[in-house]
Design an enzyme around this catalytic site. Structure first.
Site, PDB file in Angstrom:
ATOM      1  N   LYS A   1      40.059  34.355 122.374  1.00  0.00           N
ATOM      2  CA  LYS A   1      39.471  34.093 121.085  1.00  0.00           C
ATOM      3  C   LYS A   1      40.579  33.864 120.245  1.00  0.00           C
ATOM      4  CE  LYS A   1      35.441  33.049 119.764  1.00  0.00           C
ATOM      5  NZ  LYS A   1      34.301  32.300 120.623  1.00  0.00           N
TER       6      LYS A   1
HETATM    7  P1  NAD Z   1      28.853  26.868 112.399  1.00  0.00           P
HETATM    8  O1  NAD Z   1      29.807  27.357 111.501  1.00  0.00           O
HETATM    9  O2  NAD Z   1      28.610  25.322 112.797  1.00  0.00           O
HETATM   10  O3  NAD Z   1      27.255  27.305 111.978  1.00  0.00           O
HETATM   11  C1  NAD Z   1      27.056  28.484 111.377  1.00  0.00           C
HETATM   12  C2  NAD Z   1      25.838  28.594 110.675  1.00  0.00           C
HETATM   13  O4  NAD Z   1      25.398  29.925 110.497  1.00  0.00           O
HETATM   14  C3  NAD Z   1      25.830  27.957 109.118  1.00  0.00           C
HETATM   15  O5  NAD Z   1      24.526  27.303 109.071  1.00  0.00           O
HETATM   16  C4  NAD Z   1      26.095  29.095 108.332  1.00  0.00           C
HETATM   17  O6  NAD Z   1      25.597  28.836 107.140  1.00  0.00           O
HETATM   18  C5  NAD Z   1      25.038  30.068 108.995  1.00  0.00           C
HETATM   19  N1  NAD Z   1      25.479  31.571 108.653  1.00  0.00           N
HETATM   20  C6  NAD Z   1      26.399  32.084 108.560  1.00  0.00           C
HETATM   21  N2  NAD Z   1      26.181  33.481 108.296  1.00  0.00           N
HETATM   22  C7  NAD Z   1      24.790  33.635 108.005  1.00  0.00           C
HETATM   23  C8  NAD Z   1      23.939  34.648 107.873  1.00  0.00           C
HETATM   24  N3  NAD Z   1      24.515  35.787 107.632  1.00  0.00           N
HETATM   25  N4  NAD Z   1      22.709  34.330 107.495  1.00  0.00           N
HETATM   26  C9  NAD Z   1      22.337  33.116 108.021  1.00  0.00           C
HETATM   27  N5  NAD Z   1      22.814  31.913 108.398  1.00  0.00           N
HETATM   28  C10 NAD Z   1      24.279  32.252 108.228  1.00  0.00           C
HETATM   29  O7  NAD Z   1      28.947  27.782 113.662  1.00  0.00           O
HETATM   30  P2  NAD Z   1      28.568  27.565 115.133  1.00  0.00           P
HETATM   31  O8  NAD Z   1      29.265  26.954 115.883  1.00  0.00           O
HETATM   32  O9  NAD Z   1      26.957  27.240 115.053  1.00  0.00           O
HETATM   33  O10 NAD Z   1      28.462  29.099 115.650  1.00  0.00           O
HETATM   34  C11 NAD Z   1      27.358  29.995 115.345  1.00  0.00           C
HETATM   35  C12 NAD Z   1      27.424  31.332 116.368  1.00  0.00           C
HETATM   36  O11 NAD Z   1      27.447  30.613 117.716  1.00  0.00           O
HETATM   37  C13 NAD Z   1      28.928  32.197 116.214  1.00  0.00           C
HETATM   38  O12 NAD Z   1      28.313  33.476 116.680  1.00  0.00           O
HETATM   39  C14 NAD Z   1      29.914  31.328 117.459  1.00  0.00           C
HETATM   40  O13 NAD Z   1      30.567  32.187 117.916  1.00  0.00           O
HETATM   41  C15 NAD Z   1      28.578  31.061 118.489  1.00  0.00           C
HETATM   42  N6  NAD Z   1      28.788  30.163 119.578  1.00  0.00           N
HETATM   43  C16 NAD Z   1      29.266  28.920 119.027  1.00  0.00           C
HETATM   44  C17 NAD Z   1      29.452  27.721 120.068  1.00  0.00           C
HETATM   45  C18 NAD Z   1      29.734  26.586 119.699  1.00  0.00           C
HETATM   46  O14 NAD Z   1      30.215  25.670 120.660  1.00  0.00           O
HETATM   47  N7  NAD Z   1      29.979  26.035 118.435  1.00  0.00           N
HETATM   48  C19 NAD Z   1      29.590  28.245 121.539  1.00  0.00           C
HETATM   49  C20 NAD Z   1      29.105  29.427 121.619  1.00  0.00           C
HETATM   50  C21 NAD Z   1      28.782  30.678 120.712  1.00  0.00           C
END
Ligand code: NAD
Length: 419
Positions: A117
């Site tokens: 990471k």
């Molecule tokens: P992203 O940046 O596309 O979206 C994050 C979303 O969460 C946004 O809508 C943001 O406004 C919202 N957010 C952030 N803090 C918040 C809060 N306190 N309350 C409510 N909403 C909040 O990110 P993503 O890629 O969707 O990732 C989200 C989670 O999923 C993270 O934990 C990431 O590690 C995990 N993840 C992502 C992927 C991927 O392929 N993108 C894969 C596995 C895990």
């Protein structure tokens, strides 16, 4: 399913340390397996950590120094694999925890990668595109000695996207003097990305939610869903669940919460969000800014898909969902997880629920190395097959050991690695 857990409810700052949370999940599983001390030590400490301070020329002509990390947790099964996030909250313990979760996640879906990471402490909302590009290129140059298709393969995470990966790939390739597409995944299609990668994590959330709701006897049309986060995982996950016939009653972002008890029209909500950059003002729903209350709404399925430490000892008793599918990494603290398990709430753990992203990243890496690209149908059907299989194996392990799905997921993979 009950784990028989007896973790006490004392909210402490340790509760919110994701690395300790990760270790708790690991230790519980290791106890069930009677894993010996030396092996525990190997798996609880990262193989390698690199911290860099990179200078970036800002638009106003000043130079600002940004701190970034890249952690490789374990490379026993293959190159490290894991996202890079940009956020003011990035810290080494968080990156360590996320890297370790990647080791477990890759193992749960049986893809030949270890866990890694990265993260840079910055506030991307306050940076221009040019500043973000220069930051990405300097960070890549600073960590590239430990990157490479056979060493460590980054991907997008919070606040990074296809464009960020394109900059990273280009910088790496320029230094290597040859185009090396397989050094990152989550790239644009035009430079070696995979069809289906963008929605892969949401698709995996949808597949595992389907398996879990069948297990507890719910039908999609009777399932009210609350989704925290409307980014790559939350937004696209909600869209796919909506398409399957689930009723999405609420979705949020970091600024506010949209609610419609009759169910939100997800394509229209996402279109509004894309056009306006906010959920506020969407006509067919009520908007408020109390994000904490959202998690406690009446619903059958809760999908925390934003960030870590959202379900904690503070709010766990007020969570009403009977099924939680963890789209985000580490959204539930160890204390809250034990409490949910004791209450019989079914939780599909992050290392299974959001493994769709790394699975299609693996497909992307394979396609880049073959130089032969698959159709979206092939990507989606192979993903579905892997997610359903992983769910079934985790479920069987959890039933065999009489533990919840989270512990089942860890036990399942530890057995694979060490027996
Ligand atoms: P992203 O940046 O596309 O979206 C994050 C979303 O969460 C946004 O809508 C943001 O406004 C919202 N957010 C952030 N803090 C918040 C809060 N306190 N309350 C409510 N909403 C909040 O990110 P993503 O890629 O969707 O990732 C989200 C989670 O999923 C993270 O934990 C990431 O590690 C995990 N993840 C992502 C992927 C991927 O392929 N993108 C894969 C596995 C895990």
């Amino acid at each position: 399913m009950a784990s028989g857990s007896t973790v006490e409810k004392h909210p402490t700052s340790d509760e919110f340390n994701p690395f300790l949370s990760m270790q708790k999940g690991f230790d519980t599983a290791a106890d069930h397996l009677g894993l010996e001390g030396g092996v525990r030590d190997v798996l609880s400490m990262p193989d390698r950590e690199l911290t860099v301070n990179v200078p970036v020329l800002m638009d106003d002509g000043t130079v600002q120094v940004f701190t970034g990390h890249r952690v490789q947790h374990n490379t026993l099964r293959g190159p490290s694999k894991g996202g890079i996030r940009y956020s003011p909250d990035v810290n080494l313990d968080e990156v360590r925890a996320l890297a370790a979760w990647m080791t477990w996640k890759c193992s749960v879906v049986n893809v030949p990668f270890g866990g890694g990471k990265g993260g840079v402490i910055c506030d991307p909302r306050k940076m221009s595109t040019g500043e973000k590009e220069r930051l990405t290129r300097r960070y890549t140059a600073a960590i590239m000695d430990i990157l490479g298709p056979d060493r460590d393969v980054p991907a997008p995470d919070m606040n990074t996207n296809e464009q960020t990966m394109a900059w990273l790939m280009d910088t790496f390739s320029m230094h290597e003097r040859k185009t090396t597409t397989a050094v990152v995944t989550g790239k644009p299609l035009s430079i070696g990305g995979s069809r289906g990668r963008r929605e892969a994590t949401g698709r995996g959330v949808m597949s595992t939610a389907n398996e879990a709701r069948k297990m507890i006897g719910l039908r999609p049309e009777d399932t009210r869903v609350v989704v925290q986060g409307s980014g790559n995982v939350g937004g696209l996950g909600a869209m796919l669940l909506h398409r399957e016939g689930y009723k999405i009653t609420s979705i949020s972002d970091m600024y506010g919460v949209l609610v419609n008890e009759r169910g939100l029209d997800m394509p229209a909500v996402l279109h509004h969000l894309e056009q306006n950059r906010t959920l506020e003002g969407y006509a067919e729903g009520e908007y408020h800014t109390d994000g904490e209350a959202q998690l406690e709404m009446d619903c059958e399925l809760l999908v925390p898909a934003a960030t870590e430490n959202q379900i904690t000892s503070d709010n766990v008793d007020r969570i009403k969902a009977k099924l939680i599918v963890e789209g985000a990494n580490g959204p539930t603290t160890a204390i809250a997880s034990a409490s949910l398990s004791d209450r019989g709430v079914t939780v599909v753990p992050d290392i299974l629920a959001n493994a769709g992203g790394v699975t299609v990243s693996y497909f992307e890496w394979v396609q880049d190395r073959m130089g032969y690209f698959w159709t979206e149908e092939i990507v989606n059907s192979r993903l579905e097959q892997i997610m359903v299989q992983a769910f079934s194996e985790v479920r069987q392990t959890s039933e065999k050991y009489g533990v919840d799905l989270r512990t089942g997921a860890y036990v399942y993979r530890m057995r694979g690695l060490f027996s």
